[in-house]
Write a protein that holds these residues in place. Sequence first.
Motif, PDB file in Angstrom:
ATOM      1  N   ARG A  74      13.109  14.335  16.766  1.00 23.27           N
ATOM      2  CA  ARG A  74      11.825  13.709  16.424  1.00 23.27           C
ATOM      3  C   ARG A  74      11.198  14.426  15.234  1.00 23.27           C
ATOM      4  O   ARG A  74      10.671  13.798  14.316  1.00 23.27           O
ATOM      5  N   VAL A  99      12.922  13.500  11.882  1.00 26.05           N
ATOM      6  CA  VAL A  99      12.572  12.189  11.327  1.00 26.05           C
ATOM      7  C   VAL A  99      11.366  12.312  10.400  1.00 26.05           C
ATOM      8  O   VAL A  99      11.290  11.659   9.358  1.00 26.05           O
ATOM      9  N   HIS A 100      10.437  13.172  10.792  1.00 26.71           N
ATOM     10  CA  HIS A 100       9.180  13.234  10.038  1.00 26.71           C
ATOM     11  C   HIS A 100       9.176  14.300   8.946  1.00 26.71           C
ATOM     12  O   HIS A 100       8.183  14.490   8.256  1.00 26.71           O
ATOM     13  N   HIS A 109       4.945   6.920   7.727  1.00 24.02           N
ATOM     14  CA  HIS A 109       4.384   5.970   8.687  1.00 24.02           C
ATOM     15  C   HIS A 109       4.651   4.528   8.233  1.00 24.02           C
ATOM     16  O   HIS A 109       5.113   3.687   8.999  1.00 24.02           O
ATOM     17  N   LEU A 139       8.517   3.634   8.300  1.00 22.10           N
ATOM     18  CA  LEU A 139       9.116   3.314   9.600  1.00 22.10           C
ATOM     19  C   LEU A 139       8.830   1.879  10.029  1.00 22.10           C
ATOM     20  O   LEU A 139       9.628   1.268  10.719  1.00 22.10           O
ATOM     21  N   GLN A 140       7.661   1.360   9.632  1.00 21.93           N
ATOM     22  CA  GLN A 140       7.308   0.023  10.102  1.00 21.93           C
ATOM     23  C   GLN A 140       7.551  -1.072   9.078  1.00 21.93           C
ATOM     24  O   GLN A 140       7.476  -2.249   9.412  1.00 21.93           O
ATOM     25  N   PRO A 191      10.387  -1.880   6.647  1.00 25.32           N
ATOM     26  CA  PRO A 191      11.668  -1.718   5.939  1.00 25.32           C
ATOM     27  C   PRO A 191      11.720  -2.494   4.631  1.00 25.32           C
ATOM     28  O   PRO A 191      12.410  -2.097   3.696  1.00 25.32           O
ATOM     29  N   ARG A 197      12.966  -0.962   0.851  1.00 24.63           N
ATOM     30  CA  ARG A 197      14.094  -1.531   0.108  1.00 24.63           C
ATOM     31  C   ARG A 197      13.757  -1.796  -1.348  1.00 24.63           C
ATOM     32  O   ARG A 197      14.632  -2.192  -2.120  1.00 24.63           O
ATOM     33  N   LEU A 237      16.415   8.243   6.838  1.00 24.34           N
ATOM     34  CA  LEU A 237      15.743   8.762   8.033  1.00 24.34           C
ATOM     35  C   LEU A 237      15.998  10.236   8.266  1.00 24.34           C
ATOM     36  O   LEU A 237      15.546  10.800   9.253  1.00 24.34           O
ATOM     37  N   ARG A 244      15.426   2.917   1.643  1.00 28.68           N
ATOM     38  CA  ARG A 244      16.409   2.336   2.560  1.00 28.68           C
ATOM     39  C   ARG A 244      17.655   1.960   1.771  1.00 28.68           C
ATOM     40  O   ARG A 244      17.644   1.988   0.535  1.00 28.68           O
ATOM     41  N   ARG A 289      19.926   7.950  10.513  1.00 32.29           N
ATOM     42  CA  ARG A 289      18.948   8.316  11.521  1.00 32.29           C
ATOM     43  C   ARG A 289      19.471   9.490  12.344  1.00 32.29           C
ATOM     44  O   ARG A 289      20.645   9.540  12.709  1.00 32.29           O
TER      45      ARG A 289
END
Lengths: 270, 462
Positions: A43, A46-47, A84, A87-88, A90, A94, A127, A164, A187
């Motif tokens: 976790r 990821v950040h 933030h 992550l939501q 994508p 891109r 990620l 991405r 990831r």
Amino acid sequence: MQDLDPWQALRQLTAARIGLGHTGISQPTRAQLEFQLAHARARDAVHETLDTGTLHAALTEALAQAWPDQPAPLLLHSAAADRHVYLQRPDLGRRLNAPSRERLCALGDDTAQEAPPDLALVVADGLSALAISRNAAPFLQALGMRLDRSAWRLAPLAIVEQGRVAIGDEIGELLGAKMVVVLIGERPGLSAPDSMGLYISWAPRVGLTDERRNCISNVRPAGLGVTEAADKLCWLLGEARRLQLTGVRLKDETGAGSPPLAAERRPFLL
Amino acid sequence: MSQITHLVGSRTYTFAGLRDLLAKASPARAGDYLAGVAAGSAEERVAAQMALADLPLTTFLNELVVPYETDEVTRLIVDGLDPVAFARIRHLTVGAFRDWLLGDDADGHALAAIAPGVTPEMAAAVSKIMRIQDLVLVASKCRVLTRFRNTIGLPGTLSTRLQPNHPLDDASGIAASLFDGLMYGSGDAVIGINPATDNVEQVITLVGMLDEIIARYAIPTQSCVLTHVTNTMAAIERGAPVDLVFQSIAGTQAANASFGIDLALLREAREAALSLRRGTLGDNVMYFETGQGSALSSNANHGVDQQTVEARAYAVARAFQPLLVNSVVGFIGPEYLYDGKQIIRAGLEDHFCAKLLGLPMGVDVCYTNHAEADQDDMDVLLTMLGAAGCTYVMGVPGADDIMLNYQTTSFHDALYARRALGLTPAPEFHAWLRDMGIFTGDGPATLGRSVPAAFQRALQLP
């Protein structure tokens, strides 16, 4: 009272969490807490943010050895402002943000008289910034030793933050490259927080989808080594150029599978 | 597209046709916000659910969410509808359909009888006005049996896919995880490896290895290497002992195209697998995986909400009589299912819709490290799925897949679900576990204390 598994010696054969033992049918306390620790670390990974300064220096050095005539890497940013958003959204990861796009457009104008590059290399955090900071430079060195410099005209290397996979298509298109390879942090898993993936697109342009790409995954010291990954990539690049395509119609036929399987086809169960 | 309006208090909500109504009636979900199709407020969501409940089921035959002319999945749904089965429910609205499904008349036989007359859009619609307990209760009444070398889906059973992945496809590493799984009673749904690369030679080697292990220990199960359907077909052509053909599928023609497949290719693959005649109890030879978000991620959702387009993938699956279907619910990431709450709801919706359509549905109870979820969420979903009669779940050492880098259910987790809910593996596999001494006693899942003799030789243990 927990029961140990008498096959614990098999743990030397895999990083998988085998032979954990059991109390009743449940995991013993130690195994459960070790899992929680690994999850907590993943976790955090990821950040973590990409240290672009250090990476830029490392990639500049790797390039200088492999392709002495190359300019310094470009630093670009996707349209996702931070983790933030990344992550939501994508879709934002891109695409390049406006300043990055303008920069590439200007570069394209400057080099419009020259022959189009055969290959654009893009390095994106994805990620796992950790995967890129550990593996990108060694991989580029390995690739530089294998790829025939006279046969592959390189576009300037691009480093992208909050990127991405598909961002490589926009970069490749703006640079006018025939092919793009994206090195990206996969990831993070519990046992592999540092895996790098390689994605290859022939004729990159915005809007390509996954069936048009080939992928080499799990490039890391404990996974597919940079030498093997570079060999595999060189083979795929050659085939892609011969067939003028990438994706599901380009099969990885690099011989007898990965070395461990070919070398040892009879596991202990047989 | 006909407009649909609904009055809540003094406010009138207007929806631009069925597609818009279905999307706005969906529980709040990251992927629907990403697609820009979600309800704008909590009240609008319930207004959409109320309007949806009033809609006759016949609406779904007249108004298609993806055009018939341009999408072969739509054509499969429309042309494949069984009019006799649909006749039993054609008088109902979506709301009345929910009441009927929950009613005492809707037993397993009644539900099996209507299944060929239910379209994915109807299933998705009714699920949107259901609470989680409704999704569990109705699904638990649906029974779908499939067979290859054992019988999957019997009442009182919960099967598992033993997934002994290794990041380098190392044969001994795979065998070590496989052995660990067998010793924890895992593997009756399938022993299925996700290969690290799509190299056809490697696929053939792995298929051969699994075939030899299953034969040597006479394990009543089947194997699968989860590679692209064209690779499996190439492996079959080269003589590989393929049990099941795997493919990821999605709910629109364009999304399937992004996977490099179409219906004709799946038909060809199924014929190739059937020609090998390797099933001993049945000929369900296909294994499909699905998951909410795949259509949107390939820009192929046609403005349809995430769950409805997912349910359409089940129409694709249904056309090929699969042994197993699997929603890899939490695999794709937080941009589609943000947190544990969304993953739990989506997993139960997927399972419900697939069972209602008559499919042998399993769920990969899983999450990635960039999602807001943890083991507690997985325990809740696993328990609910067990109560819902889920066909199978995954079995991975310690819940940690070292190849795919995500967390799914462990061998221990499956044993927990079996014990807590009184469930056994498939009967043929259960008998094998007892014969080997891996399971002992009369309970559904009590582990023996020693390594079976057949394995001791392999392990060279004292």
